[in-house]
Structures are given as structure tokens and as C-alpha cells.
Design a protein around this motif. Sequence first.
Motif, PDB file in Angstrom:
ATOM      1  N   GLN A 121       0.833  -1.213   0.000  1.00 34.69           N
ATOM      2  CA  GLN A 121       0.000   0.000   0.000  1.00 34.69           C
ATOM      3  C   GLN A 121       0.862   1.255   0.000  1.00 34.69           C
ATOM      4  O   GLN A 121       0.589   2.216  -0.713  1.00 34.69           O
ATOM      5  N   MET A 122       1.912   1.229   0.839  1.00 33.44           N
ATOM      6  CA  MET A 122       2.785   2.399   0.945  1.00 33.44           C
ATOM      7  C   MET A 122       3.431   2.702  -0.400  1.00 33.44           C
ATOM      8  O   MET A 122       3.532   3.856  -0.811  1.00 33.44           O
ATOM      9  N   GLN A 123       3.841   1.637  -1.087  1.00 32.55           N
ATOM     10  CA  GLN A 123       4.443   1.818  -2.419  1.00 32.55           C
ATOM     11  C   GLN A 123       3.425   2.390  -3.394  1.00 32.55           C
ATOM     12  O   GLN A 123       3.714   3.321  -4.144  1.00 32.55           O
ATOM     13  N   GLU A 124       2.229   1.829  -3.356  1.00 27.07           N
ATOM     14  CA  GLU A 124       1.179   2.273  -4.276  1.00 27.07           C
ATOM     15  C   GLU A 124       0.815   3.736  -4.013  1.00 27.07           C
ATOM     16  O   GLU A 124       0.610   4.514  -4.942  1.00 27.07           O
ATOM     17  N   LEU A 125       0.757   4.089  -2.724  1.00 26.46           N
ATOM     18  CA  LEU A 125       0.398   5.466  -2.368  1.00 26.46           C
ATOM     19  C   LEU A 125       1.472   6.449  -2.826  1.00 26.46           C
ATOM     20  O   LEU A 125       1.176   7.570  -3.213  1.00 26.46           O
ATOM     21  N   LYS A 126       2.723   5.990  -2.769  1.00 23.42           N
ATOM     22  CA  LYS A 126       3.834   6.845  -3.191  1.00 23.42           C
ATOM     23  C   LYS A 126       3.690   7.230  -4.661  1.00 23.42           C
ATOM     24  O   LYS A 126       4.074   8.313  -5.084  1.00 23.42           O
ATOM     25  N   GLU A 127       3.109   6.287  -5.422  1.00 24.29           N
ATOM     26  CA  GLU A 127       2.952   6.520  -6.864  1.00 24.29           C
ATOM     27  C   GLU A 127       1.665   7.286  -7.187  1.00 24.29           C
ATOM     28  O   GLU A 127       1.400   7.604  -8.337  1.00 24.29           O
ATOM     29  N   THR A 128       0.819   7.512  -6.169  1.00 24.25           N
ATOM     30  CA  THR A 128      -0.485   8.143  -6.415  1.00 24.25           C
ATOM     31  C   THR A 128      -0.339   9.654  -6.542  1.00 24.25           C
ATOM     32  O   THR A 128       0.316  10.284  -5.704  1.00 24.25           O
ATOM     33  N   GLU A 129      -0.935  10.206  -7.559  1.00 20.60           N
ATOM     34  CA  GLU A 129      -0.822  11.645  -7.779  1.00 20.60           C
ATOM     35  C   GLU A 129      -1.427  12.441  -6.626  1.00 20.60           C
ATOM     36  O   GLU A 129      -2.535  12.152  -6.172  1.00 20.60           O
ATOM     37  N   GLY A 130      -0.668  13.420  -6.160  1.00 18.13           N
ATOM     38  CA  GLY A 130      -1.173  14.307  -5.117  1.00 18.13           C
ATOM     39  C   GLY A 130      -0.747  13.908  -3.716  1.00 18.13           C
ATOM     40  O   GLY A 130      -1.008  14.636  -2.761  1.00 18.13           O
ATOM     41  N   ILE A 131      -0.099  12.747  -3.569  1.00 22.13           N
ATOM     42  CA  ILE A 131       0.315  12.284  -2.240  1.00 22.13           C
ATOM     43  C   ILE A 131       1.764  12.709  -1.974  1.00 22.13           C
ATOM     44  O   ILE A 131       2.657  12.396  -2.751  1.00 22.13           O
ATOM     45  N   ALA A 132       1.963  13.407  -0.860  1.00 21.49           N
ATOM     46  CA  ALA A 132       3.289  13.954  -0.539  1.00 21.49           C
ATOM     47  C   ALA A 132       4.006  13.151   0.539  1.00 21.49           C
ATOM     48  O   ALA A 132       5.148  13.444   0.882  1.00 21.49           O
ATOM     49  N   GLY A 133       3.315  12.171   1.085  1.00 18.40           N
ATOM     50  CA  GLY A 133       3.952  11.387   2.136  1.00 18.40           C
ATOM     51  C   GLY A 133       2.984  10.402   2.761  1.00 18.40           C
ATOM     52  O   GLY A 133       1.824  10.278   2.350  1.00 18.40           O
ATOM     53  N   ILE A 134       3.516   9.698   3.758  1.00 20.78           N
ATOM     54  CA  ILE A 134       2.732   8.664   4.445  1.00 20.78           C
ATOM     55  C   ILE A 134       2.642   9.036   5.911  1.00 20.78           C
ATOM     56  O   ILE A 134       3.613   9.516   6.501  1.00 20.78           O
ATOM     57  N   HIS A 135       1.473   8.807   6.488  1.00 21.88           N
ATOM     58  CA  HIS A 135       1.347   8.914   7.940  1.00 21.88           C
ATOM     59  C   HIS A 135       1.113   7.503   8.465  1.00 21.88           C
ATOM     60  O   HIS A 135       0.052   6.914   8.246  1.00 21.88           O
ATOM     61  N   LEU A 136       2.137   6.967   9.104  1.00 21.84           N
ATOM     62  CA  LEU A 136       2.107   5.581   9.553  1.00 21.84           C
ATOM     63  C   LEU A 136       1.681   5.503  11.022  1.00 21.84           C
ATOM     64  O   LEU A 136       2.419   5.898  11.921  1.00 21.84           O
ATOM     65  N   MET A 137       0.471   5.010  11.215  1.00 16.36           N
ATOM     66  CA  MET A 137      -0.053   4.865  12.583  1.00 16.36           C
ATOM     67  C   MET A 137       0.110   3.408  12.989  1.00 16.36           C
ATOM     68  O   MET A 137      -0.703   2.563  12.601  1.00 16.36           O
ATOM     69  N   ALA A 138       1.154   3.126  13.746  1.00 18.23           N
ATOM     70  CA  ALA A 138       1.447   1.726  14.060  1.00 18.23           C
ATOM     71  C   ALA A 138       0.553   1.202  15.185  1.00 18.23           C
ATOM     72  O   ALA A 138       0.329   0.003  15.300  1.00 18.23           O
ATOM     73  N   ILE A 139      -0.001   2.110  15.984  1.00 17.84           N
ATOM     74  CA  ILE A 139      -0.895   1.765  17.103  1.00 17.84           C
ATOM     75  C   ILE A 139      -0.341   0.597  17.944  1.00 17.84           C
ATOM     76  O   ILE A 139      -0.712  -0.559  17.764  1.00 17.84           O
ATOM     77  N   GLU A 140       0.512   0.935  18.895  1.00 18.16           N
ATOM     78  CA  GLU A 140       1.137  -0.036  19.814  1.00 18.16           C
ATOM     79  C   GLU A 140       1.999  -1.088  19.090  1.00 18.16           C
ATOM     80  O   GLU A 140       2.258  -2.170  19.624  1.00 18.16           O
ATOM     81  N   TRP A 141       2.423  -0.763  17.881  1.00 20.61           N
ATOM     82  CA  TRP A 141       3.343  -1.639  17.150  1.00 20.61           C
ATOM     83  C   TRP A 141       4.585  -0.836  16.758  1.00 20.61           C
ATOM     84  O   TRP A 141       5.202  -1.097  15.733  1.00 20.61           O
ATOM     85  N   GLU A 142       4.896   0.140  17.617  1.00 19.30           N
ATOM     86  CA  GLU A 142       6.038   1.015  17.322  1.00 19.30           C
ATOM     87  C   GLU A 142       7.300   0.187  17.078  1.00 19.30           C
ATOM     88  O   GLU A 142       8.120   0.546  16.238  1.00 19.30           O
ATOM     89  N   HIS A 143       7.431  -0.941  17.802  1.00 19.30           N
ATOM     90  CA  HIS A 143       8.643  -1.759  17.673  1.00 19.30           C
ATOM     91  C   HIS A 143       8.797  -2.363  16.284  1.00 19.30           C
ATOM     92  O   HIS A 143       9.868  -2.810  15.901  1.00 19.30           O
ATOM     93  N   ARG A 144       7.731  -2.417  15.527  1.00 19.49           N
ATOM     94  CA  ARG A 144       7.815  -2.998  14.186  1.00 19.49           C
ATOM     95  C   ARG A 144       7.991  -1.941  13.092  1.00 19.49           C
ATOM     96  O   ARG A 144       8.114  -2.276  11.917  1.00 19.49           O
TER      97      ARG A 144
END
Lengths: 230, 307, 136
Positions: free
Chosen positions: B268-291
Motif C-alpha cells: 500500500q505504501m508503495q502504491e500510495l507513493k505513486e499516487t498523484e497528489g500524495i506527498a507522504g505517508i502517515h504511519l499509525m502503528a498503534i502499539e506496534w512502534e517496535h515494528r
Amino acid sequence: MIVAERKPFSEILSMVEDYSRILVVGCGSCVTICMAGGEEEVKILSSQLRLAFKKNKKDIEVEEAMALRQCDDEYMNNPELINKVKKADIVISMACGIGVQHATAFFNRIITDKPIKIVPGLNTTFMGANLDVGVWEERCVGCGDCVLEKTGGICPITRCAKSLLNGPCGGSSNGKCEINKETDCAWHLIIERLEALGELDRIKPIEMYKDWRPSHDGGPRKIIREDMRI
Amino acid sequence: MKSGSNLERLLEKGEFVVTGELGPPKGTDVDVVKKKASMLKGNVDAVNITDNQTAIVRMSSIAAAKVLIDEGLEPNMQMVARDRNRIAMMSDLFGANALGIRNMLCLSGDHQTFGNHPEAKNVFDIDSIQMIYMVKTMRDEHKVICGDEIEGDFKMFIGAACNPFADPFRYRVHRLAKKVEAGVDFIQTQCIYDMKRFKEFMKQVVDMGLHEKCKILAGVTPLKSVGMARYMAANVSGIIIPEEMIARLKGAGKGNVATEGIKILCEQMQELKETEGIAGIHLMAIEWEHRVPEIMEMAGFLPRPKP
Amino acid sequence: MTEFEPKIIAFCCHYCALAAADVAGKTGLQFSPNIRIIRVLCTGKIEVPHLLKAFESGADGVVVISCKFGECYFKEGNFRAQKKVERAQSLLQEAGLKPERLLFDFVPGPGAKKFVDILNGMTERVRSLGPNPSVH
């Protein structure tokens, strides 16, 4: 209208159980229409009190009375009612919170030989509409600065759980509010109504900060109409 | 520069940014913040600090953001309209600015009925869009709402949220346009699982040119289990998880679901990177910070550009 | 010591229960003489205060007998009566009286046997509950 509902019987009982002459006064306006504090509800509460007291072997008198509007002197200023209040040790007002307060002020002004204690028999819940037999829903919080002309006749202050002026928030799902699936999303309704009216552009500009002074936040409110005063 | 924050600088340079998220503890334990921060350090460009999310009482976002600064990370302080009136908001913003906080996210906030104090009175004096406008006025006109001058500097990179999966869908882009008009600098979206609907939304965004007026960061969250996916789809309003995705997780078989979840996320992150108009990712790991380090590595997003 | 003879008020629908009472009388079916029958044109006309007042006035038990569902002469009077009985039961309970002292039931057409069974059953039920505690 003002919508209310009766307090639990045990709560009312605990307010009055130390008294021996109780008067239950209903109100003939809003709370009669919403079936919370009218003539029938006065009869029911009085019956319940008599049954409960007799069961506990308490010799207590429960009288019944009505006032057409407890929020107005004119409808309480009748000798029969005043007499009943005089004879009572405690009065249960089956009016909304306005009626309870106004009756307290009124009877304590008219009756000067003893203080009159009036307790509420109802919880005043909201200003709302009667949607069906036995169904009422909140429609107005009385913010003092109506915006309904901009929002297709649907109030976002009252009907949006967050009182958003630039809604809907991200919690709107299938026309329902995030707080529960029984509550309509007010902004969903607003958008649909404005679309039907061809006026969706009305909500596209930012609605600026609301001035809450005309609301309760500015302190207790009062209106004086000079043209009505002689 | 509006704020001088790292996030702003990277976005201005045209870097594809990644922000992380950190939920403060339900108490005073600073070590919780530090530990999560250490997992995110070097792996993301800025970190959202949530403000009593889902209306559960936690360490204040300002305080936790300051701890983050001391740990050498850049915070993005969230602020909700639920708990503060305009007086408290502006006061807290002065304080945040004084502590070195330069990014913020303006939110309405989850209703308190979801939290651990449902009997609380809420505020909602102003809404999230008005909050954006308020902060912009403070920064650009150097004035508080009433028009009084602000003493000292006030710098802030102004963010807000956007949920393309809430209803009515056709109006969502117009609400985003209102946030842009109010002066938002960047947007972080709700977790995206339904890529089809998201792309449909982004097409509207691009058609209206909104992506040129603010930076849009696409929100993602790894699906840790089939149960979590089903729960979120059913109970979190504004989250849509396609059945195919749940089926794919299920198909991974026992013991492999989490790995499959991460794999889906990286795709998904790769696909979003290629999507027009997207400047970045907001990664909400929700208690999975270690991963997060592993996810960032696998997605090919490491190393992060230097501040 | 004589056995407690409960006072029972039976609110009876004119179209079914009353007709059943007539047939019962003609065919010699017996029920307790302490039962007072109050004829109503439709049980839907009974209001909650009437039911409470009956207990206040000394009844040990109250029964409302209507037509079968779907056979009300006024279409939905019996549904209304049932709802009111349920409400009155919870109000009685709040005041400290057992809700079982109040019963809702129905008889088909002139069902004399069922009518008498209801009344006799109510007499037995109230006898075991004892006298109305708010009167005695």
C-alpha cells in the motif's frame, strides 16, 4: 415544546417521606402534552405515594392540583390552589424546571406566614419535537443566535454531537453519528437538504467562530420588551 | 519558512515524507514515551503525539511532545476541540511554541462517550476548521482571535485530518477544500484500506488542485490480525476494509497473519507513493512502534532524509 | 380463623368478557362472590390511574379481561389495555405492591369457561399473595 420525564419513584419518595401533607401540582402546558406532568401523571404519582405510604403504615395526606402554566403568575394566582399550597408541608411540582422555580418564587411571595418548599417531580430533558406517539427528539438548545437559514432548517448546534459549524466530522457513517447508530448525522441531513434546495454552496464558505454570548455562556439570559411594558 | 520544522522543510524540498504516531501513557510514566520514541527515531520524519485519543485520559500532548524534542525527535502535536475553549487553545499554543513545538494537527476530537469519562462535559467552542484559521491568524497576522497582538514569535506548521471514508462521500472533498481555505499546510488522512475509494477521492482532490495548496499525507495502519480487521471494519466509523483484504489475511494461515498484514501495508505504501497528489505517508502503528523499523525497511523507505 | 377472601375488581370488555359472564350465569358456572365486575365499552378506555385507584380503594387484586388480539371491536383497544396494565404493574412495584396483583387476560367470544377460569385463577393467586398491604 419543553420535554420532560418523571423522576424515578424512589427519588421522589426520598424527597417527601419526612412530611405528612403532600401536594402534587401538575402543569397544563408542555409537560401535559409530553405526558410527563399533566393531570393523569399527577393522579398516578399521587396514587403511588398513597399506596407506598399506606403500605409503610404512614398516615400521610396526598392532595392533587393543577395549574395551567406554572411558569406564569397569572395561572397560579387562584385562591383554591393557593389554599392547597398553604395547607401542604411540601409541594411536588410536576412542571419543568422553569415551573418549579417560578412556583417557588410565586408561592413564597403570596404566602408570607411560612416558607413554601417545592421539589421537582420531573427531570426537564430538552426542547424538542413530538415525532410520533410517545417519541420526542431534541431540536433546539436555545443558543440565542439562530443559524437555521444557512443549514437547511436543521440545527448543527443541537443535532451535531460536537456542535460543529463546519461539519460533518470524520465520524459520519451512512448518515449516522459516531456516538451511536440511532442518532442521525445532522450534517448529513443538512447536506441532503441543501442539495435538494440547490443551495449546497451556502455551506462551502467557512463558518466563523460562534459568539456564544447570546447562549448560556454569557450568563443567565433575560429579555425585556419595552413595548410591552406600561 | 512558516515554522522552520523539519517536516515543513522536507515537504518544501519535495521529499516523500513519513510521519509516525505515538500515544502518550495513561499516567506519568515518561519512560513509555522515551521507549516508543527510540523505536521511531531515525525511521520517521516527525511523530504525531495524540491528544487524549478516543477520549481516554492520557499525558498531555504538549508534555509528551516536549519529551520527544528532548529525545531528539520532531513532534507533531495534536490538539482536539473537545476539551478546550478558544482561550485554553491559544494559551496552550503559546506554551507549545515556547517549548519548541512547531507542527500541530487541528482536530475536532472523538466524542467523550467513547472514552473513560463519558459523563464529562465537552467544550466544542470552535471546530477543527475554525481552529486551523485561528492558528493561521496567530502565525501570519500575529494576533489572537480578538485582534490583540501576540508578544514574541509564533511559528507553527498547521496540519489537519481528513477522512475520505466518512459520509457523505461526495461532500468530503469540499470539506477538505474548506480546510485548505482556512489555511492548512498539511493533511493526514484516516487509515486507508479501500484503495479504490481513496483513489476516487484523490482524483477529486487533484481536479480541484487542492494537492497544490497543501501537502497530503496518506494514513496507513498495519492489520495485525483478522479479528482486528473485522473489529475496525464493524466498529470504527469512517473505516472501510475491503473483504478481499480480510480474506487475504485469513488465507495467510495461522502464525503468518501479522507478516501478511505488514506485507499488505508495504504494498500500500508503495502504491500510495505513486499516487498523484500524495506527498507522504502517515504511519499509525498503534502499539506496534517496535515494528516500525522493519516496516520502513521492507517498504524501501529507509534511510530517511537528513533533517 | 376464616380463610382470606380477596376482593377483586374485574374490568370487563362489554363485547367479550361481559357476554361470557352472561353465558356463565345461564349455564351455572360459578365464581367467587367477592369479585366485582366493572363493565367497560372497551378495555382500551381504561386508564392507568383507574387501575391504581382500584388498589387504593381496597382491591386486593385487579384483572382486566379483553377480547382476543385481532378481535377487538375497536381494533386495537386490547393492545392499548395490555400496555397500560404493564405500565401500571411497574408503577405498583415501585410503590411496593406485587405486580402479580394486576393481571391482563382475554376471552374468546362468549368463552364462559375461560372467563370463569380466569376469575377463579385470579382469586387463588391473590389469596396466596395475601391482602393488599396498602389497605389492611
